[in-house]
Enzyme design. Structure first.
Site, short mmCIF file in Angstrom:
data_model
loop_
_atom_site.label_atom_id
_atom_site.label_comp_id
_atom_site.label_asym_id
_atom_site.label_seq_id
_atom_site.Cartn_x
_atom_site.Cartn_y
_atom_site.Cartn_z
N LYS A 35 -58.04 -11.26 -30.89
CA LYS A 35 -59.28 -10.98 -30.14
C LYS A 35 -59.23 -9.55 -29.58
O LYS A 35 -58.16 -8.93 -29.56
CB LYS A 35 -59.46 -12.00 -29.02
CG LYS A 35 -58.38 -11.96 -27.96
CD LYS A 35 -58.41 -13.20 -27.06
CE LYS A 35 -57.36 -13.08 -25.98
NZ LYS A 35 -57.08 -14.36 -25.32
N TYR A 282 -60.59 17.62 -9.36
CA TYR A 282 -61.51 17.15 -8.32
C TYR A 282 -60.77 16.78 -7.04
O TYR A 282 -59.73 16.11 -7.09
CB TYR A 282 -62.24 15.88 -8.81
CG TYR A 282 -63.24 16.13 -9.90
CD1 TYR A 282 -64.39 16.87 -9.67
CD2 TYR A 282 -63.04 15.60 -11.17
CE1 TYR A 282 -65.32 17.08 -10.69
CE2 TYR A 282 -63.96 15.79 -12.19
CZ TYR A 282 -65.10 16.54 -11.94
OH TYR A 282 -66.01 16.74 -12.94
C1 LIG Z 1 -55.62 -14.71 -25.42
C2 LIG Z 1 -55.27 -16.12 -25.70
C3 LIG Z 1 -54.01 -16.44 -26.24
C4 LIG Z 1 -52.90 -15.44 -26.42
O1 LIG Z 1 -52.34 -15.11 -25.17
P1 LIG Z 1 -51.06 -14.14 -25.05
O2 LIG Z 1 -50.68 -14.20 -23.64
O3 LIG Z 1 -51.53 -12.79 -25.47
O4 LIG Z 1 -50.05 -14.68 -25.98
C5 LIG Z 1 -53.78 -17.75 -26.60
N1 LIG Z 1 -54.73 -18.70 -26.41
C6 LIG Z 1 -55.94 -18.44 -25.87
C7 LIG Z 1 -56.92 -19.52 -25.68
C8 LIG Z 1 -56.24 -17.13 -25.48
O5 LIG Z 1 -57.43 -16.86 -24.94
#
Ligand SMILES: *Cc1c(COP(=O)(O)O)cnc(C)c1O
Length: 389
Positions: A35, A282
């Site tokens: 993602k 700044y």
């Molecule tokens: C983002 C996510 C993961 C992965 O999490 P990590 O901490 O990056 O391993 C797994 N399951 C779900 C539902 C997530 O949203």
């Protein structure tokens, strides 16, 4: 000139981390979480490499992310963890929806019925994250909705770093009970998965039938590991040492076997010699105390380099750590290279990565601004030009 830094993505490091995960989980199927454009690393290239290495599924947050992968010719199973605009996308793009509401389950059922088919789904159980997921009494309902081919059942830990196991154990217990109930109702086994990265690294009880890691694939852990090579200071060092004491013995070895996949680099745009007493940027929050050589780099908060790094981070130049001085601007940041020999305009500046014997990690940067490595990688990675090495 293009804006922003370059993110160098090492696909061999990615492969190495995937292999490490596979070994740790004794070859269970891996649902690779890609993602947010693979945590800033570029979902298409990352997914292709992970599938080549043997990832069983990909997981994205939204259907639009899955569409990008399909358009790139990726045909593997893709789980959509969170959202969609149009229910038909799941069918047209052959995606696996996650059922976390009865309304969605019913909408999918209607669409499946219209198309005279059944749709493969994974059911998400809320065991204590309080975000998305079915609650107890909804489990029975979902098991009776026609047109849903329930393939998997899963849940998500609320403790990303699993330092305190008591709540995680409560969640595991609840997950086991609920999936047993659902399997009984359906009279078959389901693919159960719960382990995020930190569970992969430290909690075998959560492995079940498949694991669902994100951040470890990119070379980081949710628990910031203490590393002898890193120059943590004061409080953050004490915190890290305290954290370490509660970790499983194997954790340190495991997390140090991971290789950061992303490096972020830029070049010196301008170099100036300035007399003592010259204010920089700044608000004049930094004033030179000596004859100084100040470099300007073409990276700012618009590129994901947080304004909180003002007077509060280092970068690498000629293999040496040099400080960010003054406020980080929208497109520019100043660094103090006084005393570093032979620096020229156009020289490489490393924001994250290795140069000579020095390195800077996303852990180090996140530690300075009360962020997490996830945030550093997505902020910088998603706004840099990426190259794959
Ligand atoms: C983002 C996510 C993961 C992965 O999490 P990590 O901490 O990056 O391993 C797994 N399951 C779900 C539902 C997530 O949203």
């Amino acid at each position: 000139m293009h804006r922003g830094p370059v993110a160098e993505i090492s696909l061999s490091a990615l492969s190495h981390n995937f292999e490490t995960v596979k070994t740790v989980v004794r070859n269970r199927p891996v649902i690779a979480v890609v993602k947010a454009d693979a945590y800033g690393h570029g979902a298409i290239e990352v997914s292709k490499r992970l599938l080549k290495e043997g990832a069983a599924y990909l997981a994205v947050a939204f259907t639009s992310e899955a569409a990008v992968l399909r358009n790139a010719g990726i045909s593997s199973p893709i789980i959509v963890l969170f959202g969609r605009d149009d229910i038909r996308d799941f069918f047209d793009l052959q995606l696996i929806p996650v059922i976390y509401s009865i309304d969605t389950a019913r909408a999918l059922s209607r669409e499946a019925n219209m198309r005279k088919t059944a749709i493969k789904v994974h059911v998400k159980i809320d065991t204590g994250m309080g975000r998305l997921g079915l609650r107890d009494r909804e489990i029975k309902t979902v098991s009776e909705i026609p047109g849903l081919a329930i393939e998997g059942v899963f849940s998500h830990f609320s403790e990303a770093d699993l330092q305190d196991r008591s709540f995680a154990n409560h969640q595991l217990e609840k997950f086991r009970k609920t999936r047993t109930y659902l399997e009984k109702k359906l009279k078959r086994r389901l693919l159960s998965h719960m382990a995020n990265s930190s569970a992969v690294l430290s909690c075998e009880d959560a492995y079940f039938d498949a694991v669902r890691p994100g951040i470890v694939l990119y070379g980081y852990s949710a628990i910031q590991p203490f590393s002898e090579n890193q120059d943590y200071e004061g409080q953050s060092k004490r915190q890290r040492t305290a954290k370490e004491e509660v970790l499983d013995p194997g954790f340190r070895t495991l997390s140090s076997a991971l290789m950061p996949v992303m490096s972020v680099k830029t070049k010196i745009l301008s170099l100036r010699n300035l007399p003592p007493g010259t204010p920089i940027s700044y608000g004049r929050t930094f004033v030179t105390k000596r004859k100084s050589r100040i470099g300007v780099i073409p990276v700012g908060y618009a590129d994901g380099y947080s304004r909180l790094f003002s007077n509060n981070a280092e970068v690498l130049v000629k293999g040496r750590r040099v400080p960010v001085v003054g406020r980080v601007c929208m497109d520019l940041t100043m660094i103090d290279v006084t005393g570093v020999k032979g620096v020229k305009e156009g020289d490489e500046v490393v924001i994250i990565g290795v140069q000579g014997k020095e390195f800077i990690t996303a852990d180090e940067l996140s530690g300075k601004i009360n962020a997490i490595p996830y945030e550093i990688l997505t902020s910088l990675g998603n706004r840099s030009r990426r190259i794959y090495v």
